[in-house]
Design a protein around this motif. Structure first.
Motif, PDB file in Angstrom:
ATOM      1  N   MET A   1       0.820  -1.207   0.000  1.00 15.67           N
ATOM      2  CA  MET A   1       0.000   0.000   0.000  1.00 15.67           C
ATOM      3  C   MET A   1       0.856   1.259   0.000  1.00 15.67           C
ATOM      4  SD  MET A   1      -3.015   1.030   2.660  1.00 15.67           S
ATOM      5  CE  MET A   1      -4.012   2.509   2.433  1.00 15.67           C
ATOM      6  N   PHE A   2       1.972   1.246   0.734  1.00 19.43           N
ATOM      7  CA  PHE A   2       2.856   2.393   0.817  1.00 19.43           C
ATOM      8  C   PHE A   2       4.214   2.038   0.225  1.00 19.43           C
ATOM      9  CE2 PHE A   2      -0.194   3.009   4.230  1.00 19.43           C
ATOM     10  CZ  PHE A   2      -0.558   4.331   4.054  1.00 19.43           C
ATOM     11  N   SER A   3       4.858   3.041  -0.367  1.00 16.67           N
ATOM     12  CA  SER A   3       6.204   2.840  -0.868  1.00 16.67           C
ATOM     13  C   SER A   3       7.170   2.861   0.314  1.00 16.67           C
ATOM     14  CB  SER A   3       6.559   3.942  -1.861  1.00 16.67           C
ATOM     15  OG  SER A   3       6.765   5.163  -1.177  1.00 16.67           O
ATOM     16  N   PRO A   4       8.425   2.417   0.100  1.00 15.30           N
ATOM     17  CA  PRO A   4       9.412   2.463   1.194  1.00 15.30           C
ATOM     18  C   PRO A   4       9.648   3.870   1.722  1.00 15.30           C
ATOM     19  CG  PRO A   4      10.166   1.028  -0.575  1.00 15.30           C
ATOM     20  CD  PRO A   4       8.944   1.724  -1.081  1.00 15.30           C
ATOM     21  N   GLN A   5       9.358   4.894   0.913  1.00 16.07           N
ATOM     22  CA  GLN A   5       9.541   6.275   1.350  1.00 16.07           C
ATOM     23  C   GLN A   5       8.347   6.801   2.131  1.00 16.07           C
ATOM     24  OE1 GLN A   5       9.888   5.402  -2.045  1.00 16.07           O
ATOM     25  NE2 GLN A   5      12.070   4.986  -1.720  1.00 16.07           N
ATOM     26  N   GLY A   6       7.302   5.999   2.227  1.00 14.55           N
ATOM     27  CA  GLY A   6       6.091   6.434   2.906  1.00 14.55           C
ATOM     28  C   GLY A   6       6.192   6.290   4.414  1.00 14.55           C
ATOM     29  N   PRO A   7       5.125   6.698   5.139  1.00 10.76           N
ATOM     30  CA  PRO A   7       5.142   6.652   6.592  1.00 10.76           C
ATOM     31  C   PRO A   7       5.082   5.217   7.127  1.00 10.76           C
ATOM     32  CG  PRO A   7       2.970   7.263   5.821  1.00 10.76           C
ATOM     33  CD  PRO A   7       3.859   7.240   4.613  1.00 10.76           C
ATOM     34  N   SER A   8       5.658   5.022   8.293  1.00  6.13           N
ATOM     35  CA  SER A   8       5.583   3.727   8.960  1.00  6.13           C
ATOM     36  C   SER A   8       4.222   3.588   9.653  1.00  6.13           C
ATOM     37  CB  SER A   8       6.693   3.602   9.995  1.00  6.13           C
ATOM     38  OG  SER A   8       6.495   4.549  11.042  1.00  6.13           O
ATOM     39  N   LEU A   9       3.905   2.379  10.092  1.00  4.88           N
ATOM     40  CA  LEU A   9       2.650   2.155  10.816  1.00  4.88           C
ATOM     41  C   LEU A   9       2.617   2.979  12.091  1.00  4.88           C
ATOM     42  CD1 LEU A   9      -0.014   0.663  11.165  1.00  4.88           C
ATOM     43  CD2 LEU A   9       1.257  -1.221  12.247  1.00  4.88           C
ATOM     44  N   ARG A  10       3.749   3.077  12.773  1.00  2.00           N
ATOM     45  CA  ARG A  10       3.808   3.880  13.994  1.00  2.00           C
ATOM     46  C   ARG A  10       3.524   5.353  13.699  1.00  2.00           C
ATOM     47  NH1 ARG A  10       7.575   7.023  16.548  1.00  2.00           N
ATOM     48  NH2 ARG A  10       7.437   7.100  18.844  1.00  2.00           N
ATOM     49  N   GLU A  11       4.104   5.865  12.620  1.00  2.00           N
ATOM     50  CA  GLU A  11       3.867   7.262  12.253  1.00  2.00           C
ATOM     51  C   GLU A  11       2.404   7.497  11.912  1.00  2.00           C
ATOM     52  OE1 GLU A  11       8.066   8.745  10.289  1.00  2.00           O
ATOM     53  OE2 GLU A  11       6.824   7.329   9.160  1.00  2.00           O
ATOM     54  N   LEU A  12       1.786   6.550  11.209  1.00  2.00           N
ATOM     55  CA  LEU A  12       0.376   6.689  10.865  1.00  2.00           C
ATOM     56  C   LEU A  12      -0.502   6.694  12.111  1.00  2.00           C
ATOM     57  CD1 LEU A  12       0.043   4.414   7.716  1.00  2.00           C
ATOM     58  CD2 LEU A  12      -0.158   6.897   7.802  1.00  2.00           C
ATOM     59  N   CYS A  13      -0.163   5.864  13.073  1.00  2.00           N
ATOM     60  CA  CYS A  13      -0.946   5.814  14.309  1.00  2.00           C
ATOM     61  C   CYS A  13      -0.851   7.134  15.070  1.00  2.00           C
ATOM     62  CB  CYS A  13      -0.473   4.660  15.198  1.00  2.00           C
ATOM     63  SG  CYS A  13      -0.881   3.026  14.557  1.00  2.00           S
ATOM     64  N   ILE A  14       0.361   7.704  15.138  1.00  2.00           N
ATOM     65  CA  ILE A  14       0.538   8.992  15.806  1.00  2.00           C
ATOM     66  C   ILE A  14      -0.270  10.073  15.095  1.00  2.00           C
ATOM     67  CG2 ILE A  14       2.203  10.810  16.339  1.00  2.00           C
ATOM     68  CD1 ILE A  14       4.288   8.597  16.734  1.00  2.00           C
ATOM     69  N   GLN A  15      -0.236  10.052  13.767  1.00  2.00           N
ATOM     70  CA  GLN A  15      -0.984  11.040  12.998  1.00  2.00           C
ATOM     71  C   GLN A  15      -2.488  10.883  13.199  1.00  2.00           C
ATOM     72  OE1 GLN A  15       0.714   9.943   9.270  1.00  2.00           O
ATOM     73  NE2 GLN A  15       2.722  10.717   9.863  1.00  2.00           N
ATOM     74  N   ALA A  16      -2.955   9.638  13.249  1.00  2.00           N
ATOM     75  CA  ALA A  16      -4.387   9.382  13.403  1.00  2.00           C
ATOM     76  C   ALA A  16      -4.909   9.798  14.768  1.00  2.00           C
ATOM     77  CB  ALA A  16      -4.682   7.899  13.160  1.00  2.00           C
ATOM     78  N   LEU A  17      -4.031   9.877  15.749  1.00  2.00           N
ATOM     79  CA  LEU A  17      -4.443  10.279  17.092  1.00  2.00           C
ATOM     80  C   LEU A  17      -4.239  11.776  17.324  1.00  2.00           C
ATOM     81  CD1 LEU A  17      -3.102   7.254  19.158  1.00  2.00           C
ATOM     82  CD2 LEU A  17      -5.464   7.722  18.468  1.00  2.00           C
ATOM     83  N   SER A  18      -3.858  12.493  16.279  1.00  2.00           N
ATOM     84  CA  SER A  18      -3.679  13.936  16.351  1.00  2.00           C
ATOM     85  C   SER A  18      -4.911  14.634  15.785  1.00  2.00           C
ATOM     86  CB  SER A  18      -2.433  14.364  15.563  1.00  2.00           C
ATOM     87  OG  SER A  18      -1.291  13.652  15.975  1.00  2.00           O
ATOM     88  N   SER A  19      -4.915  15.958  15.828  1.00  2.00           N
ATOM     89  CA  SER A  19      -5.936  16.714  15.126  1.00  2.00           C
ATOM     90  C   SER A  19      -5.691  16.604  13.627  1.00  2.00           C
ATOM     91  CB  SER A  19      -5.903  18.176  15.554  1.00  2.00           C
ATOM     92  OG  SER A  19      -4.694  18.791  15.102  1.00  2.00           O
ATOM     93  N   VAL A  20      -6.661  17.011  12.818  1.00  2.00           N
ATOM     94  CA  VAL A  20      -6.475  16.960  11.368  1.00  2.00           C
ATOM     95  C   VAL A  20      -5.276  17.805  10.953  1.00  2.00           C
ATOM     96  CG1 VAL A  20      -7.542  17.383   9.127  1.00  2.00           C
ATOM     97  CG2 VAL A  20      -8.948  16.608  11.039  1.00  2.00           C
ATOM     98  N   GLU A  21      -5.203  19.009  11.489  1.00  2.00           N
ATOM     99  CA  GLU A  21      -4.105  19.911  11.123  1.00  2.00           C
ATOM    100  C   GLU A  21      -2.753  19.345  11.534  1.00  2.00           C
ATOM    101  OE1 GLU A  21      -2.536  24.453  12.086  1.00  2.00           O
ATOM    102  OE2 GLU A  21      -4.550  23.828  12.695  1.00  2.00           O
ATOM    103  N   ARG A  22      -2.636  18.914  12.794  1.00  2.00           N
ATOM    104  CA  ARG A  22      -1.367  18.377  13.282  1.00  2.00           C
ATOM    105  C   ARG A  22      -1.018  17.075  12.563  1.00  2.00           C
ATOM    106  NH1 ARG A  22       3.679  18.988  14.552  1.00  2.00           N
ATOM    107  NH2 ARG A  22       4.454  17.540  16.145  1.00  2.00           N
TER     108      ARG A  22
END
Length: 259
Positions: A1-22
């Motif tokens: 689904m993601f290229s090697p240059q894309g975000p890791s699962l951990r990064e996605l989880c942190i982003q998903a628990l943030s506000s939309v802007e953050r």
């Protein structure tokens, strides 16, 4: 689904628990290496359809992200092109990729423009607005356009009820509703809250005359209908006083603060 240059699962989880802007500030450096970026085929089909309606003068990309929509505006606009987004991180990436464009940081629900643009576009952003927020979004786009200006909004057809895509989007939306019910700040991102009839009603209520073009180049569903539709919302021309107005350039300052 993601290229090697894309975000890791951990990064996605942190982003998903943030506000939309953050969340988008964090995702910005790797956003173009995710499936969330608007595909080039989608952009090309939109540009081809708009080329038959232009050329246009000044163009605006609403919720521009990292600036993929600039490729469309640049191909059909003869004047300046502007992108607006509320994520400073996404705008930094966009500015780096397209230094010749104008970039404005603002909340799309309160666009800071008045009758300057001939064309506005938006790609893949509707899921970040609750149905109750769409009127403010569309009223702002209407206000930003000159009389006779056009707002082009491509949307994909809903997947068939028995398809894997339908179940995936349904599951995603349910998961987001649960997340937002138990976690703050909310992250507004839904796939199933912007059906075409509702969009037509909202755009008409904002003052637009609404038509649609099937982007059949992007494929058809089993029933023969197009997989993607380009909504064309036209601001009525007012020739009585349109020529007497002095059009002011877009604001080029930050218009929102982090929340």
């Amino acid at each position: 689904m993601f290229s090697p240059q894309g975000p890791s699962l951990r990064e996605l989880c942190i982003q998903a628990l943030s506000s939309v802007e953050r969340g988008y500030d964090l995702l910005a450096p790797k956003f173009d290496h995710t499936p969330f970026r608007t595909p080039d085929s989608f952009l090309g089909a939109t540009a081809d359809a708009l080329s038959e309606l232009g050329p246009f003068d000044h163009g605006l990309d609403v919720c521009c992200g990292t600036g993929a929509g600039m490729l469309v505006l640049r191909s059909v606009c003869q004047g300046g092109i502007t992108g607006v987004d509320f994520s400073a991180g996404m705008l930094a990436q966009a500015r780096s990729a397209h230094p010749d464009a104008t970039w404005v940081r603002a909340d799309a629900r309160a666009l800071p423009f008045t009758e300057y643009f001939n064309l506005a576009v938006s790609f893949g952003a509707l899921g970040h607005f609750l149905p109750t927020e769409r009127p403010a979004l569309f009223e702002g786009v209407y206000r930003a356009l000159r009389p006779g200006g056009l707002f082009a909004l491509p949307i994909g057809a809903p997947p068939p009820l028995a398809s894997v895509s339908h179940l995936a989007t349904l599951g995603f939306d349910l998961a987001m509703r649960v997340r937002n019910a138990v976690w703050r700040p909310p992250f507004v991102m839904y796939y199933r809250t912007s059906p075409l009839p509702a969009l037509r009603d909202n755009l008409t209520a904002a003052g637009f005359t609404v038509t649609a073009v099937a982007l059949t180049v992007l494929g058809r569903r089993r029933d023969g209908s197009s997989r993607c539709t380009l909504i064309l919302a036209r601001k009525p021309a007012d020739l009585t006083d349109a020529h007497s107005r002095t059009m002011s350039p877009p604001l080029v300052r930050d218009c929102v603060t982090s929340t």
